[in-house]
Design a protein around this motif. Sequence first.
Motif, PDB file in Angstrom:
ATOM      1  N   VAL A 291       0.855  -1.181   0.000  1.00 29.88           N
ATOM      2  CA  VAL A 291       0.000   0.000   0.000  1.00 29.88           C
ATOM      3  C   VAL A 291       0.893   1.233   0.000  1.00 29.88           C
ATOM      4  O   VAL A 291       1.822   1.340   0.801  1.00 29.88           O
ATOM      5  CB  VAL A 291      -0.916   0.001   1.240  1.00 29.88           C
ATOM      6  CG1 VAL A 291      -1.771   1.251   1.289  1.00 29.88           C
ATOM      7  CG2 VAL A 291      -1.770  -1.249   1.266  1.00 29.88           C
ATOM      8  N   GLY A 292       0.598   2.159  -0.890  1.00 28.44           N
ATOM      9  CA  GLY A 292       1.361   3.399  -0.966  1.00 28.44           C
ATOM     10  C   GLY A 292       1.104   4.284   0.247  1.00 28.44           C
ATOM     11  O   GLY A 292       0.147   4.064   0.996  1.00 28.44           O
ATOM     12  N   PRO A 293       1.954   5.288   0.461  1.00 28.47           N
ATOM     13  CA  PRO A 293       1.811   6.165   1.622  1.00 28.47           C
ATOM     14  C   PRO A 293       0.430   6.803   1.743  1.00 28.47           C
ATOM     15  O   PRO A 293      -0.114   6.912   2.834  1.00 28.47           O
ATOM     16  CB  PRO A 293       2.882   7.234   1.416  1.00 28.47           C
ATOM     17  CG  PRO A 293       3.873   6.615   0.524  1.00 28.47           C
ATOM     18  CD  PRO A 293       3.113   5.633  -0.344  1.00 28.47           C
ATOM     19  N   ALA A 294      -0.155   7.207   0.636  1.00 25.59           N
ATOM     20  CA  ALA A 294      -1.462   7.859   0.693  1.00 25.59           C
ATOM     21  C   ALA A 294      -2.553   6.892   1.126  1.00 25.59           C
ATOM     22  O   ALA A 294      -3.559   7.298   1.697  1.00 25.59           O
ATOM     23  CB  ALA A 294      -1.805   8.462  -0.665  1.00 25.59           C
ATOM     24  N   GLY A 295      -2.368   5.610   0.900  1.00 25.06           N
ATOM     25  CA  GLY A 295      -3.378   4.629   1.249  1.00 25.06           C
ATOM     26  C   GLY A 295      -3.270   4.113   2.672  1.00 25.06           C
ATOM     27  O   GLY A 295      -4.135   3.376   3.140  1.00 25.06           O
ATOM     28  N   ARG A 296      -2.244   4.507   3.391  1.00 26.11           N
ATOM     29  CA  ARG A 296      -2.039   4.004   4.756  1.00 26.11           C
ATOM     30  C   ARG A 296      -2.792   4.802   5.810  1.00 26.11           C
ATOM     31  O   ARG A 296      -2.863   4.403   6.951  1.00 26.11           O
ATOM     32  CB  ARG A 296      -0.555   4.034   5.103  1.00 26.11           C
ATOM     33  CG  ARG A 296       0.227   3.012   4.348  1.00 26.11           C
ATOM     34  CD  ARG A 296       1.661   2.976   4.860  1.00 26.11           C
ATOM     35  NE  ARG A 296       2.488   2.543   3.763  1.00 26.11           N
ATOM     36  CZ  ARG A 296       3.609   3.118   3.375  1.00 26.11           C
ATOM     37  NH1 ARG A 296       4.062   4.158   4.029  1.00 26.11           N
ATOM     38  NH2 ARG A 296       4.281   2.662   2.360  1.00 26.11           N
ATOM     39  N   GLY A 297      -3.284   5.941   5.453  1.00 27.64           N
ATOM     40  CA  GLY A 297      -3.984   6.772   6.429  1.00 27.64           C
ATOM     41  C   GLY A 297      -3.409   8.165   6.458  1.00 27.64           C
ATOM     42  O   GLY A 297      -2.568   8.528   5.647  1.00 27.64           O
ATOM     43  N   ALA A 298      -3.872   8.938   7.386  1.00 32.72           N
ATOM     44  CA  ALA A 298      -3.430  10.325   7.483  1.00 32.72           C
ATOM     45  C   ALA A 298      -3.218  10.687   8.947  1.00 32.72           C
ATOM     46  O   ALA A 298      -3.857  10.135   9.832  1.00 32.72           O
ATOM     47  CB  ALA A 298      -4.471  11.248   6.864  1.00 32.72           C
ATOM     48  N   THR A 299      -2.323  11.605   9.156  1.00 32.97           N
ATOM     49  CA  THR A 299      -2.104  12.151  10.483  1.00 32.97           C
ATOM     50  C   THR A 299      -2.692  13.552  10.500  1.00 32.97           C
ATOM     51  O   THR A 299      -2.384  14.363   9.626  1.00 32.97           O
ATOM     52  CB  THR A 299      -0.605  12.238  10.810  1.00 32.97           C
ATOM     53  OG1 THR A 299      -0.049  10.931  10.733  1.00 32.97           O
ATOM     54  CG2 THR A 299      -0.372  12.819  12.193  1.00 32.97           C
ATOM     55  N   THR A 300      -3.552  13.812  11.454  1.00 39.17           N
ATOM     56  CA  THR A 300      -4.100  15.161  11.594  1.00 39.17           C
ATOM     57  C   THR A 300      -3.665  15.731  12.933  1.00 39.17           C
ATOM     58  O   THR A 300      -3.603  15.027  13.935  1.00 39.17           O
ATOM     59  CB  THR A 300      -5.635  15.169  11.510  1.00 39.17           C
ATOM     60  OG1 THR A 300      -6.157  14.302  12.502  1.00 39.17           O
ATOM     61  CG2 THR A 300      -6.109  14.717  10.139  1.00 39.17           C
ATOM     62  N   ILE A 301      -3.354  16.994  12.928  1.00 39.66           N
ATOM     63  CA  ILE A 301      -2.942  17.689  14.143  1.00 39.66           C
ATOM     64  C   ILE A 301      -3.975  18.771  14.407  1.00 39.66           C
ATOM     65  O   ILE A 301      -4.218  19.635  13.556  1.00 39.66           O
ATOM     66  CB  ILE A 301      -1.529  18.283  13.989  1.00 39.66           C
ATOM     67  CG1 ILE A 301      -0.523  17.170  13.693  1.00 39.66           C
ATOM     68  CG2 ILE A 301      -1.129  19.057  15.236  1.00 39.66           C
ATOM     69  CD1 ILE A 301       0.870  17.639  13.352  1.00 39.66           C
ATOM     70  N   ALA A 302      -4.601  18.716  15.558  1.00 43.57           N
ATOM     71  CA  ALA A 302      -5.667  19.653  15.907  1.00 43.57           C
ATOM     72  C   ALA A 302      -5.151  21.085  15.995  1.00 43.57           C
ATOM     73  O   ALA A 302      -3.997  21.322  16.368  1.00 43.57           O
ATOM     74  CB  ALA A 302      -6.299  19.246  17.232  1.00 43.57           C
TER      75      ALA A 302
END
Length: 116
Positions: A6-17
């Motif tokens: 799975v490519g980086p974009a498909g692994r999820g996302a990190t969000t910072i509030a």
Amino acid sequence: MAFDPVGPAGRGATTIADRVVAKIAVQAAREALGVTVLRGGSSPHASVVVRRDVARVSVSLELGYPADLGRQCGAVRSHVTLRVRELAGMEVPEVAVHVERLHSPRTARESGRRLR
């Protein structure tokens, strides 16, 4: 069975509030001014709007007077930009600095506050 990486974009996302970025900005403002929290005074505070990986920051603070206010505000802008970029990985195209109050040595002594 073949393994399909799975490519980086498909692994999820990190969000910072936004509030986390605001805390980084407040700490960076303190660092830039070399000030700890003033007794009886107010600590710098910040508001942040994050859109994707871009943070727009507004910092409100109190400064000692007489002093080079432009230099101090410039130092806050630069340091907030640097620290948010380092710690949150966000671009910071804008840091608005609002000086809410000035404290002279006399008013600081009268109120029991310590300035840097």
